[in-house]
Design an enzyme around this catalytic site. Structure first.
Site, PDB file in Angstrom:
ATOM      1  CG  LEU A   4      19.219 -20.290  -7.086  1.00 23.65           C
ATOM      2  CD1 LEU A   4      18.405 -19.283  -6.279  1.00 23.65           C
ATOM      3  CD2 LEU A   4      20.620 -20.434  -6.495  1.00 23.65           C
ATOM      4  CG  ASN A  64       5.763 -24.519  -7.163  1.00 23.96           C
ATOM      5  OD1 ASN A  64       6.961 -24.537  -6.907  1.00 23.96           O
ATOM      6  ND2 ASN A  64       5.138 -23.438  -7.584  1.00 23.96           N
ATOM      7  N   GLY A 115       6.860 -11.405  -7.369  1.00 23.45           N
ATOM      8  CA  GLY A 115       7.494 -10.107  -7.178  1.00 23.45           C
ATOM      9  C   GLY A 115       7.058  -9.170  -8.297  1.00 23.45           C
ATOM     10  N   GLY A 143      16.794 -17.757   1.833  1.00 25.17           N
ATOM     11  CA  GLY A 143      16.368 -16.875   0.755  1.00 25.17           C
ATOM     12  C   GLY A 143      17.212 -17.014  -0.502  1.00 25.17           C
ATOM     13  CB  ALA A 197       3.377 -64.306 -40.022  1.00 25.36           C
ATOM     14  CB  SER A 204       5.818 -72.958 -42.340  1.00 25.91           C
ATOM     15  OG  SER A 204       5.876 -72.084 -43.428  1.00 25.91           O
ATOM     16  CD  GLU A 248       9.760 -11.418  -3.833  1.00 23.01           C
ATOM     17  OE1 GLU A 248       9.113 -12.467  -3.764  1.00 23.01           O
ATOM     18  OE2 GLU A 248      10.313 -11.048  -4.880  1.00 23.01           O
ATOM     19  NE  ARG A 258       1.889 -26.624  -4.007  1.00 24.33           N
ATOM     20  CZ  ARG A 258       1.860 -25.475  -4.699  1.00 24.33           C
ATOM     21  NH1 ARG A 258       2.623 -24.470  -4.325  1.00 24.33           N
ATOM     22  NH2 ARG A 258       1.086 -25.354  -5.743  1.00 24.33           N
ATOM     23  CG  ASN A 282      11.511 -11.471 -10.352  1.00 23.09           C
ATOM     24  OD1 ASN A 282      12.187 -11.606 -11.364  1.00 23.09           O
ATOM     25  ND2 ASN A 282      11.933 -11.826  -9.145  1.00 23.09           N
TER      26      ASN A 282
HETATM   27  C1  UD1 Z   1      10.729 -15.920  -6.449  1.00 22.20           C
HETATM   28  C2  UD1 Z   1      11.024 -14.425  -6.516  1.00 22.20           C
HETATM   29  C3  UD1 Z   1       9.762 -13.699  -7.004  1.00 22.20           C
HETATM   30  C4  UD1 Z   1       9.354 -14.256  -8.354  1.00 22.20           C
HETATM   31  C5  UD1 Z   1       9.156 -15.779  -8.271  1.00 22.20           C
HETATM   32  C6  UD1 Z   1       8.942 -16.346  -9.648  1.00 22.20           C
HETATM   33  C7  UD1 Z   1      12.665 -13.973  -4.756  1.00 22.20           C
HETATM   34  C8  UD1 Z   1      12.884 -13.397  -3.406  1.00 22.20           C
HETATM   35  N1  UD1 Z   1      11.401 -13.952  -5.206  1.00 22.20           N
HETATM   36  O1  UD1 Z   1       9.724 -16.081  -5.463  1.00 22.20           O
HETATM   37  O2  UD1 Z   1      10.019 -12.311  -7.137  1.00 22.20           O
HETATM   38  O3  UD1 Z   1       8.167 -13.621  -8.784  1.00 22.20           O
HETATM   39  O4  UD1 Z   1      10.336 -16.399  -7.725  1.00 22.20           O
HETATM   40  O5  UD1 Z   1       8.598 -17.695  -9.546  1.00 22.20           O
HETATM   41  O6  UD1 Z   1      13.593 -14.379  -5.412  1.00 22.20           O
HETATM   42  N2  UD1 Z   1      15.789 -21.169  -3.220  1.00 22.20           N
HETATM   43  C9  UD1 Z   1      16.936 -21.653  -2.661  1.00 22.20           C
HETATM   44  N3  UD1 Z   1      17.253 -21.304  -1.395  1.00 22.20           N
HETATM   45  C10 UD1 Z   1      16.474 -20.474  -0.662  1.00 22.20           C
HETATM   46  C11 UD1 Z   1      15.287 -19.982  -1.235  1.00 22.20           C
HETATM   47  C12 UD1 Z   1      14.968 -20.355  -2.526  1.00 22.20           C
HETATM   48  O7  UD1 Z   1      17.671 -22.397  -3.314  1.00 22.20           O
HETATM   49  O8  UD1 Z   1      16.857 -20.192   0.481  1.00 22.20           O
HETATM   50  C13 UD1 Z   1      15.444 -21.560  -4.600  1.00 22.20           C
HETATM   51  C14 UD1 Z   1      14.196 -22.400  -4.691  1.00 22.20           C
HETATM   52  O9  UD1 Z   1      14.478 -23.754  -4.641  1.00 22.20           O
HETATM   53  C15 UD1 Z   1      13.651 -22.003  -6.044  1.00 22.20           C
HETATM   54  C16 UD1 Z   1      14.074 -20.563  -6.209  1.00 22.20           C
HETATM   55  O10 UD1 Z   1      15.155 -20.376  -5.335  1.00 22.20           O
HETATM   56  O11 UD1 Z   1      14.259 -22.776  -7.068  1.00 22.20           O
HETATM   57  C17 UD1 Z   1      12.959 -19.582  -5.931  1.00 22.20           C
HETATM   58  O12 UD1 Z   1      12.567 -19.699  -4.568  1.00 22.20           O
HETATM   59  P1  UD1 Z   1      11.061 -19.623  -4.127  1.00 22.20           P
HETATM   60  O13 UD1 Z   1      10.988 -19.761  -2.688  1.00 22.20           O
HETATM   61  O14 UD1 Z   1      10.243 -20.545  -4.953  1.00 22.20           O
HETATM   62  O15 UD1 Z   1      10.751 -18.124  -4.516  1.00 22.20           O
HETATM   63  P2  UD1 Z   1       9.328 -17.502  -4.801  1.00 22.20           P
HETATM   64  O16 UD1 Z   1       8.657 -17.189  -3.529  1.00 22.20           O
HETATM   65  O17 UD1 Z   1       8.603 -18.322  -5.775  1.00 22.20           O
HETATM   66 CA    CA Z   2       8.722 -20.397  -6.626  1.00 17.88          CA
END
Ligand code: UD1
Ligand code: CA
Length: 454
Positions: free
Chosen positions: A16, A235, A149, A88, A371, A414, A163, A23, A178
């Site tokens: 992903l 982040n 999570g 998500g 040199a 030189s 979560e 940030r 998680n």
């Molecule tokens: C996620 C986990 C959480 C874990 C944490 C660890 C889920 C629901 N939660 O939370 O349990 O403890 O990571 O860091 O998975 N992304 C997409 N598309 C989306 C949403 C997210 O590509 O629609 C990607 C983000 O770019 C990122 C990753 O998925 O690379 C995680 O997403 P993020 O929103 O950071 O999840 P957390 O809230 O950190």
């Molecule tokens: Ca994250």
């Protein structure tokens, strides 16, 4: 029954890579920020392919051709999927539905903003799948679990991931968190993900629902634990620097374990592709940029900067040397202090010891460059080459105006400005002839003393 080892089973890695990373305060997408000279996305793709992923699917946000190109750079066969709306993590994984439908044995999901995960951890995840689990989650003991999570484990089964925002107080007391990484059995992956809904605090399709769904389907689930520093996400740039520090430590320790002496490792900066041989000594404050290879027994003295360079067996570099791309130092050669070398080959035993610029040149074995020698390789429009033969001796403070050839064994007086080729074993002197006026200085002083009455 033999369920097959990681090496014989096909594996799809879904990375992903979406997320603008506001940030980071950057024009560059978050996952393209570099650690040890390689993008975070590149690190993750490298780790999953080193763990045997036969196929890589990268999920990016809309209009992110730059991230797609970076993914293909890391793995030529990477397939790129676009997640149009950010609904998500499970929704993001399902953007790669076409790849999932191709029935891989193993599926691993990784986040591109978690760049320190090792191939070994991905392999352990795959191993846990082969042990009879349909979903395996990666956990860590969080020093501060807020926001993560929580792993709900019972009798070795990962019953659910809850979560933080959806967790009860009792669940929030759990510190096993998680990491985000998930492995799924390919034959069940789509069926499990299709059941993920969005009835939760964030109205998102959570990938973390997968273990609970698998349990409800009567499938086995497992959990593996990794050290917290391996699963740290990035982040902002403070976390980026922290991840860089962790990666540098890892690279230095790997180099030292392979036979490199580092007197003060914390001051040595490595690039992810730096290759250093056995019994090399690296003194303090040395920076390795992209594509450097150091052969056995070389010494890199303090405060040197190397990039795109090869240093031969037993060669000596620095202190305060700069090797730029194309510097190729032969066995036992020497590049001393305040010397810059670019696109130049030094033969075996050649010496360039002090205060010199050598660019676009070939220097023969055992040649000695005095040199202050400068190769004048650029006229403002084009670059020209200087060739110096074996055993030639260039007197100090000479300017070698390229294109020019100084054949083997020749001497350059030189302070010469050499504009014409010099034949083998000749002496060439190209400087104004010295003139002396006996007594001139004493006369000069006397005249001026008389005039100023001193
Ligand atoms: C996620 C986990 C959480 C874990 C944490 C660890 C889920 C629901 N939660 O939370 O349990 O403890 O990571 O860091 O998975 N992304 C997409 N598309 C989306 C949403 C997210 O590509 O629609 C990607 C983000 O770019 C990122 C990753 O998925 O690379 C995680 O997403 P993020 O929103 O950071 O999840 P957390 O809230 O950190
Ligand atoms: Ca994250």
């Amino acid at each position: 029954m033999d369920t097959g080892s990681a090496s014989t089973r096909t594996c799809l890695a879904i990375v992903l890579g979406a997320g603008e990373g506001t940030r980071m305060k950057s024009d560059l997408p978050k996952v393209m920020h570099a650690i040890a000279g390689r993008s975070m996305l590149g690190h993750v793709i490298h780790a999953v392919t080193a763990a045997g992923a036969t196929h890589v699917a990268v999920v990016v946000g809309p209009d992110r051709e730059d991230v797609a190109a970076e993914a293909r750079k890391a793995f030529a066969g990477a397939e790129v999927f676009v997640q149009r709306e950010r609904l998500g993590t499970a929704h993001a994984v399902l953007a790669a539905r076409d790849a999932l439908a191709r029935a891989f044995d193993d599926v691993v999901v990784a986040f591109a903003d978690t760049p320190l995960l090792t191939a070994d951890t991905f392999l352990r995840m795959r191993g846990a799948l082969h042990g009879g689990n349909s979903v395996v989650g990666l956990a860590f003991e969080a020093a501060d679990p807020a926001g993560y999570g929580r792993m709900i484990v019972q009798d070795g089964q990962l019953e659910a991931i809850v979560e933080h925002k959806d967790a009860s107080d009792a669940q929030r007391a759990i510190t096993l968190c998680n990491a985000g990484l998930l492995a799924l059995e390919g034959r069940h992956a789509l069926a499990i993900l299709a059941k993920v809904g969005n009835a939760n605090a964030q109205k998102e399709y959570y990938l973390t629902d997968a273990p609970g769904i698998a349990r409800a389907m009567g499938l086995g689930t497992g959990v593996l634990v990794a050290p917290e520093d391996e699963v740290q996400g990035v982040n902002d740039r403070v976390q980026l620097a922290k991840a860089e520090g962790a990666m540098q430590k890892r690279l230095r320790e790997a180099a030292m374990r392979a036979g490199v002496t580092m007197i003060d490792p914390a001051t040595v900066y490595l690039h992810h592709d730096t290759k250093i041989g056995r019994d090399v000594v690296v003194e303090p404050n040395v920076f390795f940029g992209k594509n450097v290879v150091i052969d056995d027994k070389a010494v890199i003295h303090a405060n040197s900067h190397l990039e795109g360079a090869h240093v031969g067996v037993g060669a000596s570099v620095g202190p305060f040397a700069r090797l730029r791309p194309g510097a190729d130092l032969g066995e036992q050669s020497k590049v001393g202090n305040f010397v810059e070398i670019k696109a130049a080959t030094l033969g075996k035993g050649a010496k360039v010891s002090h205060l010199t610029y050598i660019g676009d040149a070939t220097i023969g074995a055992n040649a000695n460059i005095g040199a202050g020698t400068i190769t004048c390789n650029y006229d403002g429009f084009s670059k020209f080459r200087t060739e110096i033969g074996e055993g030639a001796f260039i007197g100090s403070n000479s300017s070698l105006v390229a294109p020019v050839v100084i054949a083997a064994g020749a001497y350059i007086g030189s302070g010469s400005v050499v504009t014409k080729n010099v034949e083998a074993n000749a002496l060439a002197v190209g400087r104004a002839r010295q003139v002396a006026y006996p007594g001139w200085a004493a006369d000069f002083r006397q005249r001026n003393r008389d005039r100023t009455k001193k």
